[in-house]
Design a protein around this motif. Structure first.
Motif, PDB file in Angstrom:
ATOM      1  N   ALA A 205       0.924  -0.992  -0.307  1.00 51.38           N
ATOM      2  CA  ALA A 205      -0.166   0.062  -0.153  1.00 51.38           C
ATOM      3  C   ALA A 205       1.076   1.755  -0.240  1.00 51.38           C
ATOM      4  N   TYR A 206       2.013   1.164   0.372  1.00 51.06           N
ATOM      5  CA  TYR A 206       3.139   2.169   0.465  1.00 51.06           C
ATOM      6  C   TYR A 206       3.897   2.121  -0.439  1.00 51.06           C
ATOM      7  N   GLU A 207       3.880   1.487  -1.000  1.00 50.04           N
ATOM      8  CA  GLU A 207       4.820   1.878  -2.527  1.00 50.04           C
ATOM      9  C   GLU A 207       5.115   2.862  -3.242  1.00 50.04           C
ATOM     10  N   CYS A 208       4.683   4.168  -3.255  1.00 50.75           N
ATOM     11  CA  CYS A 208       5.044   4.996  -3.948  1.00 50.75           C
ATOM     12  C   CYS A 208       5.608   5.585  -3.465  1.00 50.75           C
ATOM     13  N   PHE A 209       6.044   5.472  -2.127  1.00 57.27           N
ATOM     14  CA  PHE A 209       6.702   6.459  -1.040  1.00 57.27           C
ATOM     15  C   PHE A 209       8.115   6.246  -1.122  1.00 57.27           C
ATOM     16  N   VAL A 210       8.540   4.592  -1.687  1.00 59.69           N
ATOM     17  CA  VAL A 210       9.520   4.239  -1.980  1.00 59.69           C
ATOM     18  C   VAL A 210      10.538   5.208  -2.767  1.00 59.69           C
ATOM     19  N   SER A 211      11.803   5.887  -2.282  1.00 64.21           N
ATOM     20  CA  SER A 211      12.354   6.821  -2.988  1.00 64.21           C
ATOM     21  C   SER A 211      14.248   6.699  -3.763  1.00 64.21           C
ATOM     22  N   ASP A 212      13.983   5.248  -3.125  1.00 66.84           N
ATOM     23  CA  ASP A 212      15.582   4.324  -3.894  1.00 66.84           C
ATOM     24  C   ASP A 212      14.542   3.001  -4.543  1.00 66.84           C
ATOM     25  N   GLU A 213      15.175   3.784  -6.156  1.00 70.73           N
ATOM     26  CA  GLU A 213      15.192   3.190  -7.423  1.00 70.73           C
ATOM     27  C   GLU A 213      15.756   1.623  -6.805  1.00 70.73           C
ATOM     28  N   ASN A 214      16.375   1.247  -6.119  1.00 63.97           N
ATOM     29  CA  ASN A 214      17.098  -0.989  -5.897  1.00 63.97           C
ATOM     30  C   ASN A 214      16.336  -1.481  -5.133  1.00 63.97           C
ATOM     31  N   LEU A 215      14.849  -0.064  -4.545  1.00 62.55           N
ATOM     32  CA  LEU A 215      14.242  -0.959  -3.485  1.00 62.55           C
ATOM     33  C   LEU A 215      13.271  -1.533  -3.856  1.00 62.55           C
ATOM     34  N   PRO A 216      12.669  -3.078  -3.631  1.00 65.71           N
ATOM     35  CA  PRO A 216      11.792  -3.597  -4.509  1.00 65.71           C
ATOM     36  C   PRO A 216      10.211  -2.351  -4.052  1.00 65.71           C
ATOM     37  N   ARG A 217       9.029  -2.206  -5.106  1.00 67.29           N
ATOM     38  CA  ARG A 217       7.943  -1.782  -4.416  1.00 67.29           C
ATOM     39  C   ARG A 217       6.746  -2.874  -4.099  1.00 67.29           C
ATOM     40  N   SER A 218       7.533  -4.048  -5.468  1.00 61.45           N
ATOM     41  CA  SER A 218       6.245  -5.069  -6.010  1.00 61.45           C
ATOM     42  C   SER A 218       7.227  -6.724  -5.390  1.00 61.45           C
ATOM     43  N   ILE A 219       6.692  -7.362  -4.697  1.00 61.01           N
ATOM     44  CA  ILE A 219       7.155  -8.241  -4.973  1.00 61.01           C
ATOM     45  C   ILE A 219       7.914  -9.472  -5.842  1.00 61.01           C
ATOM     46  N   TYR A 220       6.957  -9.207  -6.441  1.00 62.54           N
ATOM     47  CA  TYR A 220       6.976  -9.593  -8.247  1.00 62.54           C
ATOM     48  C   TYR A 220       8.502  -9.069  -8.918  1.00 62.54           C
ATOM     49  N   GLU A 221       9.585  -8.038  -7.861  1.00 65.03           N
ATOM     50  CA  GLU A 221      10.092  -7.541  -8.497  1.00 65.03           C
ATOM     51  C   GLU A 221      11.240  -9.228  -8.616  1.00 65.03           C
TER      52      GLU A 221
END
Ligand code: MLT
Length: 389
Positions: A205-221
Protein backbone atom coordinates in the motif's frame (compact mmCIF):
# COMPACT_ATOMS: atom_id res chain seq x y z
CA UNK A 1 -27.95 -19.67 16.74
CA UNK A 2 -24.38 -19.60 17.97
CA UNK A 3 -22.31 -16.47 17.54
CA UNK A 4 -18.70 -16.44 16.35
CA UNK A 5 -16.95 -16.63 19.71
CA UNK A 6 -13.63 -15.69 18.15
CA UNK A 7 -14.76 -12.07 18.33
CA UNK A 8 -14.37 -12.33 22.09
CA UNK A 9 -10.63 -12.68 21.54
CA UNK A 10 -10.36 -9.28 19.83
CA UNK A 11 -9.39 -6.03 21.47
CA UNK A 12 -12.54 -4.17 22.44
CA UNK A 13 -12.42 -1.86 19.44
CA UNK A 14 -10.34 -1.33 16.31
CA UNK A 15 -7.25 0.79 17.02
CA UNK A 16 -8.27 3.80 14.97
CA UNK A 17 -11.83 3.74 16.34
CA UNK A 18 -10.45 3.82 19.89
CA UNK A 19 -8.33 6.83 18.99
CA UNK A 20 -11.24 8.59 17.31
CA UNK A 21 -13.37 8.09 20.46
CA UNK A 22 -10.65 9.47 22.72
CA UNK A 23 -10.14 12.50 20.49
CA UNK A 24 -13.89 13.16 20.21
CA UNK A 25 -14.12 13.08 24.02
CA UNK A 26 -11.29 15.56 24.30
CA UNK A 27 -12.84 17.88 21.71
CA UNK A 28 -16.22 17.75 23.48
CA UNK A 29 -14.57 18.79 26.74
CA UNK A 30 -12.22 21.36 25.14
CA UNK A 31 -14.19 22.99 22.32
CA UNK A 32 -11.88 26.02 22.23
CA UNK A 33 -8.69 24.02 21.58
CA UNK A 34 -7.44 23.30 18.06
CA UNK A 35 -6.61 19.62 17.76
CA UNK A 36 -4.13 18.60 15.03
CA UNK A 37 -4.64 15.06 13.77
CA UNK A 38 -1.48 13.21 12.80
CA UNK A 39 -2.91 9.86 13.87
CA UNK A 40 -4.69 7.76 11.26
CA UNK A 41 -2.93 7.78 7.90
CA UNK A 42 -5.61 9.75 6.13
CA UNK A 43 -4.61 12.08 3.33
CA UNK A 44 -5.52 15.76 3.30
CA UNK A 45 -4.67 16.92 -0.23
CA UNK A 46 -7.62 16.76 -2.64
CA UNK A 47 -7.81 14.40 -5.59
CA UNK A 48 -5.69 15.64 -8.47
CA UNK A 49 -7.22 17.35 -11.50
CA UNK A 50 -6.68 14.44 -13.88
CA UNK A 51 -8.78 12.31 -11.52
CA UNK A 52 -11.60 14.79 -10.88
CA UNK A 53 -11.88 15.50 -14.63
CA UNK A 54 -12.26 11.77 -15.27
CA UNK A 55 -14.80 11.43 -12.45
CA UNK A 56 -16.91 14.29 -13.83
CA UNK A 57 -16.84 12.81 -17.29
CA UNK A 58 -17.90 9.41 -15.96
CA UNK A 59 -20.76 10.95 -13.97
CA UNK A 60 -22.03 12.58 -17.17
CA UNK A 61 -21.81 9.27 -19.02
CA UNK A 62 -23.92 7.63 -16.33
CA UNK A 63 -26.67 10.22 -16.91
CA UNK A 64 -26.99 9.47 -20.61
CA UNK A 65 -28.84 6.43 -21.95
CA UNK A 66 -26.25 5.47 -24.56
CA UNK A 67 -23.28 5.54 -22.13
CA UNK A 68 -24.99 4.43 -18.92
CA UNK A 69 -23.56 1.29 -17.25
CA UNK A 70 -25.12 -1.11 -14.79
CA UNK A 71 -23.29 -4.01 -13.15
CA UNK A 72 -19.67 -4.16 -14.20
CA UNK A 73 -17.26 -7.07 -14.13
CA UNK A 74 -16.67 -8.02 -10.47
CA UNK A 75 -12.92 -8.12 -11.01
CA UNK A 76 -12.82 -4.66 -12.59
CA UNK A 77 -13.09 -3.13 -16.03
CA UNK A 78 -10.38 -4.01 -18.54
CA UNK A 79 -9.59 -0.32 -19.10
CA UNK A 80 -8.32 -0.10 -15.51
CA UNK A 81 -6.75 -3.55 -15.31
CA UNK A 82 -4.75 -2.73 -18.44
CA UNK A 83 -3.38 0.40 -16.74
CA UNK A 84 -2.39 -1.63 -13.67
CA UNK A 85 -0.78 -4.19 -15.97
CA UNK A 86 1.26 -1.41 -17.65
CA UNK A 87 2.23 0.03 -14.25
CA UNK A 88 3.74 -3.33 -13.31
CA UNK A 89 5.39 -3.65 -16.72
CA UNK A 90 7.26 -0.43 -15.99
CA UNK A 91 8.94 -2.34 -13.16
CA UNK A 92 9.58 -5.36 -15.42
CA UNK A 93 6.76 -7.39 -13.91
CA UNK A 94 4.59 -9.15 -16.49
CA UNK A 95 1.04 -9.90 -15.39
CA UNK A 96 -1.91 -11.30 -17.30
CA UNK A 97 -5.14 -9.35 -17.02
CA UNK A 98 -6.89 -12.19 -15.23
CA UNK A 99 -4.30 -12.00 -12.46
CA UNK A 100 -5.38 -8.42 -11.65
CA UNK A 101 -8.47 -7.84 -9.49
CA UNK A 102 -9.77 -4.32 -8.88
CA UNK A 103 -11.07 -3.80 -5.37
CA UNK A 104 -12.39 -1.10 -3.07
CA UNK A 105 -9.05 -0.97 -1.26
CA UNK A 106 -6.34 -3.08 0.33
CA UNK A 107 -7.98 -3.31 3.75
CA UNK A 108 -11.06 -5.18 2.49
CA UNK A 109 -9.09 -7.55 0.30
CA UNK A 110 -6.54 -8.30 3.03
CA UNK A 111 -9.44 -9.48 5.17
CA UNK A 112 -11.48 -11.11 2.40
CA UNK A 113 -8.58 -13.14 1.00
CA UNK A 114 -8.72 -15.27 4.15
CA UNK A 115 -11.85 -16.93 2.71
CA UNK A 116 -9.43 -18.91 0.53
CA UNK A 117 -7.49 -20.42 3.41
CA UNK A 118 -8.41 -23.17 5.83
CA UNK A 119 -8.79 -22.23 9.46
CA UNK A 120 -6.10 -24.74 10.24
CA UNK A 121 -3.17 -22.60 9.07
CA UNK A 122 -0.56 -20.88 11.19
CA UNK A 123 -0.20 -17.22 10.37
CA UNK A 124 3.04 -15.31 10.83
CA UNK A 125 2.62 -11.59 11.34
CA UNK A 126 5.40 -9.04 11.93
CA UNK A 127 5.15 -7.18 15.21
CA UNK A 128 4.56 -4.22 15.03
CA UNK A 129 2.32 -4.01 11.97
CA UNK A 130 -1.04 -2.84 10.59
CA UNK A 131 -3.59 -4.34 13.04
CA UNK A 132 -5.96 -5.61 10.35
CA UNK A 133 -3.79 -8.68 9.67
CA UNK A 134 -4.08 -9.90 13.24
CA UNK A 135 -7.71 -8.95 13.83
CA UNK A 136 -9.02 -10.62 10.66
CA UNK A 137 -7.27 -13.88 11.54
CA UNK A 138 -8.50 -13.77 15.12
CA UNK A 139 -12.04 -13.34 13.81
CA UNK A 140 -11.57 -16.56 11.85
CA UNK A 141 -10.05 -18.37 14.83
CA UNK A 142 -6.69 -18.90 13.16
CA UNK A 143 -3.46 -19.34 15.11
CA UNK A 144 -1.32 -16.20 14.87
CA UNK A 145 2.38 -16.10 15.70
CA UNK A 146 4.66 -13.11 15.52
CA UNK A 147 7.96 -12.19 13.89
CA UNK A 148 9.75 -9.72 16.11
CA UNK A 149 10.63 -6.39 14.56
CA UNK A 150 12.80 -4.19 16.73
CA UNK A 151 15.64 -1.70 16.71
CA UNK A 152 18.21 -4.52 16.49
CA UNK A 153 16.86 -5.78 13.16
CA UNK A 154 15.91 -2.29 11.93
CA UNK A 155 12.27 -3.31 12.28
CA UNK A 156 12.71 -5.89 9.50
CA UNK A 157 12.30 -9.39 10.92
CA UNK A 158 14.32 -12.02 9.11
CA UNK A 159 13.40 -15.61 8.31
CA UNK A 160 13.56 -18.10 11.17
CA UNK A 161 13.57 -21.57 9.63
CA UNK A 162 12.50 -23.14 12.93
CA UNK A 163 9.17 -21.39 12.76
CA UNK A 164 6.39 -23.22 10.95
CA UNK A 165 4.17 -20.71 9.24
CA UNK A 166 1.68 -21.32 6.44
CA UNK A 167 0.61 -17.76 5.73
CA UNK A 168 3.12 -14.94 6.05
CA UNK A 169 2.27 -11.25 6.04
CA UNK A 170 4.81 -8.76 4.78
CA UNK A 171 4.15 -5.02 4.69
CA UNK A 172 6.90 -3.12 2.90
CA UNK A 173 7.28 -0.16 3.33
CA UNK A 174 6.05 -1.13 6.72
CA UNK A 175 3.13 0.46 8.48
CA UNK A 176 3.91 1.75 11.15
CA UNK A 177 7.74 1.80 11.09
CA UNK A 178 8.45 2.79 7.48
CA UNK A 179 11.10 0.04 7.20
CA UNK A 180 11.56 -1.36 3.67
CA UNK A 181 12.90 -4.81 2.76
CA UNK A 182 15.64 -4.90 0.16
CA UNK A 183 15.68 -7.49 -2.62
CA UNK A 184 18.07 -9.86 -0.85
CA UNK A 185 15.85 -9.92 2.24
CA UNK A 186 12.74 -10.65 0.17
CA UNK A 187 14.63 -13.45 -1.61
CA UNK A 188 14.98 -15.11 1.81
CA UNK A 189 11.28 -14.85 2.57
CA UNK A 190 10.36 -16.21 -0.86
CA UNK A 191 12.76 -19.12 -0.46
CA UNK A 192 11.24 -19.91 2.93
CA UNK A 193 7.69 -19.73 1.57
CA UNK A 194 8.49 -21.94 -1.43
CA UNK A 195 10.22 -24.53 0.75
CA UNK A 196 7.28 -24.67 3.12
CA UNK A 197 4.60 -24.29 0.43
CA UNK A 198 3.41 -21.28 2.39
CA UNK A 199 1.68 -18.19 1.00
CA UNK A 200 3.03 -14.66 1.38
CA UNK A 201 0.46 -11.89 1.61
CA UNK A 202 2.40 -8.82 0.51
CA UNK A 203 0.91 -5.44 1.38
CA UNK A 204 2.35 -2.84 -1.00
CA UNK A 205 0.00 0.00 0.00
CA UNK A 206 2.92 2.39 0.56
CA UNK A 207 5.02 1.42 -2.49
CA UNK A 208 4.77 4.87 -4.05
CA UNK A 209 6.75 6.35 -1.14
CA UNK A 210 9.88 4.30 -1.89
CA UNK A 211 12.48 6.80 -3.06
CA UNK A 212 15.40 4.45 -3.70
CA UNK A 213 15.16 2.81 -7.14
CA UNK A 214 17.09 -0.22 -5.83
CA UNK A 215 14.44 -1.06 -3.27
CA UNK A 216 11.60 -3.30 -4.43
CA UNK A 217 8.12 -1.79 -4.68
CA UNK A 218 6.45 -5.03 -5.65
CA UNK A 219 7.32 -8.52 -4.42
CA UNK A 220 7.06 -9.71 -8.02
CA UNK A 221 10.30 -7.90 -8.77
CA UNK A 222 11.86 -10.94 -7.08
CA UNK A 223 12.10 -14.28 -8.84
CA UNK A 224 9.87 -16.99 -7.45
CA UNK A 225 7.35 -14.56 -5.94
CA UNK A 226 4.63 -15.45 -8.42
CA UNK A 227 4.76 -19.01 -7.11
CA UNK A 228 4.05 -18.01 -3.50
CA UNK A 229 2.81 -14.43 -3.13
CA UNK A 230 -0.41 -12.45 -3.40
CA UNK A 231 0.07 -8.69 -3.55
CA UNK A 232 -2.32 -6.00 -2.32
CA UNK A 233 -2.14 -2.39 -3.33
CA UNK A 234 -4.31 0.64 -3.01
CA UNK A 235 -4.72 4.11 -4.43
CA UNK A 236 -5.58 5.45 -0.97
CA UNK A 237 -2.13 6.76 -0.12
CA UNK A 238 -0.84 6.87 -3.69
CA UNK A 239 -3.54 9.14 -5.08
CA UNK A 240 -5.65 10.31 -2.16
CA UNK A 241 -8.37 7.68 -2.58
CA UNK A 242 -9.00 7.06 1.14
CA UNK A 243 -12.57 8.30 0.70
CA UNK A 244 -12.98 7.41 -2.97
CA UNK A 245 -12.00 3.73 -2.49
CA UNK A 246 -10.08 1.82 -5.11
CA UNK A 247 -7.23 -0.67 -5.00
CA UNK A 248 -6.02 -3.83 -6.69
CA UNK A 249 -4.97 -7.31 -5.71
CA UNK A 250 -2.70 -9.54 -7.75
CA UNK A 251 -3.32 -13.27 -7.56
CA UNK A 252 -0.91 -14.94 -10.02
CA UNK A 253 -2.15 -17.97 -11.92
CA UNK A 254 1.02 -19.78 -10.89
CA UNK A 255 -0.45 -19.96 -7.40
CA UNK A 256 -2.61 -22.77 -8.70
CA UNK A 257 -6.21 -22.89 -7.55
CA UNK A 258 -6.02 -19.62 -5.62
CA UNK A 259 -6.50 -17.46 -8.72
CA UNK A 260 -9.73 -19.20 -9.73
CA UNK A 261 -10.89 -19.39 -6.11
CA UNK A 262 -10.46 -15.64 -5.69
CA UNK A 263 -12.44 -15.01 -8.87
CA UNK A 264 -15.14 -17.34 -7.56
CA UNK A 265 -15.15 -15.57 -4.19
CA UNK A 266 -15.32 -12.11 -5.73
CA UNK A 267 -18.04 -12.96 -8.26
CA UNK A 268 -20.13 -14.37 -5.41
CA UNK A 269 -19.57 -11.79 -2.68
CA UNK A 270 -18.58 -8.58 -4.49
CA UNK A 271 -20.24 -6.54 -7.21
CA UNK A 272 -17.19 -4.55 -8.18
CA UNK A 273 -15.99 -0.98 -7.72
CA UNK A 274 -18.32 1.68 -9.18
CA UNK A 275 -17.68 2.53 -12.84
CA UNK A 276 -17.24 6.20 -11.96
CA UNK A 277 -14.54 5.42 -9.41
CA UNK A 278 -12.72 3.10 -11.80
CA UNK A 279 -12.61 5.88 -14.39
CA UNK A 280 -11.08 8.15 -11.72
CA UNK A 281 -8.57 5.41 -10.87
CA UNK A 282 -7.70 4.97 -14.54
CA UNK A 283 -6.73 8.65 -14.66
CA UNK A 284 -4.21 8.12 -11.84
CA UNK A 285 -2.16 6.07 -14.31
CA UNK A 286 -2.27 8.68 -17.09
CA UNK A 287 0.82 10.81 -17.72
CA UNK A 288 -0.88 13.84 -16.21
CA UNK A 289 -2.19 11.83 -13.26
CA UNK A 290 1.23 10.38 -12.46
CA UNK A 291 2.79 13.83 -12.57
CA UNK A 292 0.14 15.29 -10.28
CA UNK A 293 0.18 12.51 -7.71
CA UNK A 294 3.99 12.70 -7.53
CA UNK A 295 3.68 16.35 -6.55
CA UNK A 296 1.32 15.32 -3.75
CA UNK A 297 3.61 12.53 -2.56
CA UNK A 298 6.52 14.96 -2.49
CA UNK A 299 4.43 17.37 -0.44
CA UNK A 300 3.88 14.65 2.16
CA UNK A 301 7.57 13.75 2.05
CA UNK A 302 8.45 17.37 2.80
CA UNK A 303 6.06 17.19 5.78
CA UNK A 304 7.90 14.07 6.94
CA UNK A 305 11.16 16.01 6.81
CA UNK A 306 9.68 18.80 8.93
CA UNK A 307 8.66 16.21 11.54
CA UNK A 308 11.98 14.42 11.41
CA UNK A 309 13.99 17.67 11.70
CA UNK A 310 11.95 18.63 14.76
CA UNK A 311 12.56 15.26 16.40
CA UNK A 312 16.28 15.61 15.68
CA UNK A 313 16.37 18.98 17.40
CA UNK A 314 14.54 17.42 20.37
CA UNK A 315 16.99 14.49 20.42
CA UNK A 316 14.19 11.98 20.00
CA UNK A 317 15.09 8.67 18.37
CA UNK A 318 13.05 7.97 15.26
CA UNK A 319 13.02 6.23 11.89
CA UNK A 320 10.75 6.30 8.83
CA UNK A 321 9.60 9.22 6.74
CA UNK A 322 12.07 8.53 3.94
CA UNK A 323 10.25 5.72 2.15
CA UNK A 324 6.96 6.06 3.93
CA UNK A 325 4.49 8.67 5.18
CA UNK A 326 5.03 7.55 8.77
CA UNK A 327 7.56 8.62 11.38
CA UNK A 328 8.17 6.05 14.10
CA UNK A 329 9.60 7.53 17.27
CA UNK A 330 10.56 6.45 20.72
CA UNK A 331 8.33 8.00 23.38
CA UNK A 332 10.34 10.55 25.35
CA UNK A 333 10.90 10.29 29.11
CA UNK A 334 10.22 6.54 29.12
CA UNK A 335 6.51 7.08 28.71
CA UNK A 336 4.55 4.14 27.38
CA UNK A 337 2.66 4.55 24.10
CA UNK A 338 -0.77 5.40 25.50
CA UNK A 339 0.69 7.66 28.20
CA UNK A 340 2.47 9.59 25.47
CA UNK A 341 -0.73 9.69 23.41
CA UNK A 342 -2.59 11.30 26.34
CA UNK A 343 0.31 13.60 27.14
CA UNK A 344 0.54 14.94 23.58
CA UNK A 345 -3.23 15.33 23.27
CA UNK A 346 -3.59 17.11 26.61
CA UNK A 347 -0.51 19.32 26.38
CA UNK A 348 -0.15 20.08 22.69
CA UNK A 349 -3.46 18.90 21.17
CA UNK A 350 -1.55 16.69 18.76
CA UNK A 351 -3.02 13.29 17.88
CA UNK A 352 -0.67 10.47 16.97
CA UNK A 353 -0.95 6.69 17.06
CA UNK A 354 0.37 4.73 20.05
CA UNK A 355 2.89 2.12 18.93
CA UNK A 356 1.34 -0.47 21.26
CA UNK A 357 -1.70 -0.47 18.97
CA UNK A 358 0.44 -2.14 16.30
CA UNK A 359 1.67 -4.97 18.50
CA UNK A 360 3.60 -5.77 21.63
CA UNK A 361 6.90 -4.59 20.15
CA UNK A 362 5.34 -1.22 19.47
CA UNK A 363 5.09 -0.47 23.19
CA UNK A 364 7.16 2.60 24.05
CA UNK A 365 6.96 3.88 20.46
CA UNK A 366 4.65 6.26 18.69
CA UNK A 367 3.65 6.96 15.07
CA UNK A 368 3.13 10.37 13.47
CA UNK A 369 1.84 10.74 9.93
CA UNK A 370 3.03 13.20 7.33
CA UNK A 371 -0.41 13.26 5.68
CA UNK A 372 -1.45 16.47 7.47
CA UNK A 373 -1.58 19.86 5.78
CA UNK A 374 1.71 21.79 5.68
CA UNK A 375 0.29 24.46 7.94
CA UNK A 376 -0.89 21.94 10.55
CA UNK A 377 2.34 19.95 10.40
CA UNK A 378 4.39 23.07 11.06
CA UNK A 379 2.10 24.18 13.86
CA UNK A 380 2.10 20.72 15.45
CA UNK A 381 5.88 20.57 15.35
CA UNK A 382 6.19 24.03 16.89
CA UNK A 383 3.98 22.89 19.76
CA UNK A 384 5.97 19.66 20.02
CA UNK A 385 9.27 21.50 20.18
CA UNK A 386 7.99 23.73 22.97
CA UNK A 387 7.37 20.61 25.05
CA UNK A 388 10.52 18.67 24.31
CA UNK A 389 13.31 21.04 23.35
C1 MLT B 1 -3.22 3.73 9.14
O1 MLT B 1 -3.30 4.83 9.66
O2 MLT B 1 -2.51 2.83 9.57
C2 MLT B 1 -4.00 3.51 7.88
O3 MLT B 1 -4.55 4.69 7.43
C3 MLT B 1 -5.08 2.57 8.09
C4 MLT B 1 -5.61 2.08 6.80
O4 MLT B 1 -5.02 2.27 5.74
O5 MLT B 1 -6.65 1.41 6.86
Amino acid sequence: MNINKNYENLEQSYLFSTIAHKVNDFVAKNPDKKVIRLGIGDVTLPLCKAVTDALHKAVDEMGVQSTFRGYGPEQGYDFLREKVQKYYQNRNVELDLDEIFISDGAKSDLGNILDLFDKDNTVLVPDPVYPVYVDTNIMAGRKVIFANANEENNFLPTVDKDINADIIYICSPNNPTGAVYNKAQLVEWIRYALERKAAILFDAAYECFVSDENLPRSIYEIEGAKECAIEFCSLSKTAGFTGTRCGYTIVPRSLGKLNKMWLRRQTTKFNGVPYIVQRGAEAVFSEEGQKEIKENINYYKDNAKIISDTLNRCNIWHVGGKHSPYIWLKCPNNMNSWEFFDYLLNNAQIVGTPGAGFGRNGEGYFRLTSFGSRENTIEAMQRFEKLFN
